[in-house]
Design an enzyme around this catalytic site. Structure first.
Site, PDB file in Angstrom:
ATOM      1  NE  ARG A   1       7.831  -2.835   6.098  1.00  0.00           N
ATOM      2  CZ  ARG A   1       6.540  -2.604   6.256  1.00  0.00           C
ATOM      3  NH1 ARG A   1       5.890  -1.899   5.370  1.00  0.00           N
ATOM      4  NH2 ARG A   1       5.914  -3.098   7.291  1.00  0.00           N
TER       5      ARG A   1
ATOM      6  CE  LYS B   1      -1.982  -1.061   3.917  1.00  0.00           C
ATOM      7  NZ  LYS B   1      -1.291  -2.318   4.216  1.00  0.00           N
TER       8      LYS B   1
ATOM      9  NE  ARG C   1      -4.342  -1.248   9.819  1.00  0.00           N
ATOM     10  CZ  ARG C   1      -3.314  -0.667   9.201  1.00  0.00           C
ATOM     11  NH1 ARG C   1      -3.400   0.574   8.784  1.00  0.00           N
ATOM     12  NH2 ARG C   1      -2.234  -1.348   8.988  1.00  0.00           N
TER      13      ARG C   1
ATOM     14  NE  ARG D   1       6.566  -0.687  10.215  1.00  0.00           N
ATOM     15  CZ  ARG D   1       5.507  -0.588   9.399  1.00  0.00           C
ATOM     16  NH1 ARG D   1       5.621   0.076   8.259  1.00  0.00           N
ATOM     17  NH2 ARG D   1       4.365  -1.136   9.706  1.00  0.00           N
TER      18      ARG D   1
ATOM     19  NE  ARG E   1       1.883  -5.087  11.030  1.00  0.00           N
ATOM     20  CZ  ARG E   1       2.937  -4.804  10.251  1.00  0.00           C
ATOM     21  NH1 ARG E   1       4.124  -5.309  10.536  1.00  0.00           N
ATOM     22  NH2 ARG E   1       2.786  -4.023   9.208  1.00  0.00           N
TER      23      ARG E   1
END
Ligand code: AP5
Ligand code: MG
Length: 214
Positions: free
Chosen positions: A127, A13, A88, A160, A171
């Protein structure tokens, strides 16, 4: 043009929202980025949000909705915006619709970036985020020129906190329970557009541009 980006954590996203914002000259509004900036600056909102984010849980609706409703009414949003990571939950979507309806406006497109859970876990582990400017990279799919250093600002890159494998699983569970119902919500409104998010980044972008029009 008012666009919502839907998709699981790690679907891409943020990657796509940045490119769309640049092409259409509209602001990119990421609630995740707003919370991370607040955490970095040690604000009250940041402190509250961090306790949920670190566990892979959603920040409560009441801490998110007013913030976004205020943001989309700022002057730079006059020609539209792209929302990344909001709404969300169904209550968040309803609160946005209600606020827009009061202004005689509505969302134009909800772009749903589809990526299976198996691919997500691999993406998140690779990431890397810049501690300075928040830019996002991927060790395999979007590497920096110099390992561990941001191409844009030269600061250090980190994994992260919420990208650790156990938190990613959490998540994903939260996504399926609380966010996936939005697909049906926007489908019913006739503004849902699905995109295959497993293609490479440029192909995903071209597919979105085709939907939005040049
Ligand atoms: P947020 O920051 O929004 O995280 P998220 O939705 O979990 O999504 P991500 O940012 O992790 O993924 P993305 O889809 O943007 O993927 P990206 O482009 O980086 O939210 C974080 C937390 O804040 C939440 O868990 C929650 O606690 C809280 N929060 C935020 N908004 C909230 C709200 N509205 N309500 C309640 N709580 C809220 O891509 C991922 C990686 O893959 C990158 O490394 C990228 O380089 C790579 N990649 C991207 N596209 C491709 C591709 N096509 N092929 C290969 N690699 C790719
Ligand atoms: Mg993101």
């Amino acid at each position: 043009m008012k666009i919502i980006m839907l998709g699981a954590p790690g679907a891409g996203k943020g990657t796509q929202a940045k490119k769309i914002a640049a092409k259409y000259q509209i602001p990119h509004i990421s609630t995740g980025d707003i919370f991370r900036a607040n955490i970095k600056n040690g604000t009250e909102l940041g402190k509250k949000a961090k306790t949920y984010m670190d566990q892979g849980l959603l920040v409560p609706d009441e801490l998110v909705c007013d913030l976004v409703v205020d943001r989309v009414q700022q002057a730079d949003c006059e020609k539209g915006y792209i929302l990344d990571g909001f709404p969300r939950t169904i209550p968040q979507a309803e609160s946005l619709d209600k606020a827009l309806a009061a202004l005689g406006e509505s969302v134009d497109y909800a772009v749903n970036v589809e990526v299976p859970d198996e691919n997500i876990v691999k993406r998140m582990g690779g990431r890397r985020a810049c501690v300075g400017c928040g830019a996002t990279y991927h060790m395999e799919f979007a590497p920096t020129k110099k390992e561990g250093i941001c191409d844009t600002c030269g600061a250090e890159l980190i994994l992260r906190d919420d990208d650790k494998p156990e938190t990613v699983q959490k998540r994903l569970g939260v996504y399926h329970d609380q966010t996936q119902p939005l697909i049906e919500y926007y489908h019913k409104k006739g503004i849902l557009r699905d995109v295959d998010g497993t293609m490479d980044m440029e192909e995903v972008f071209q597919a979105i541009v085709k939907i939005l029009g040049a």
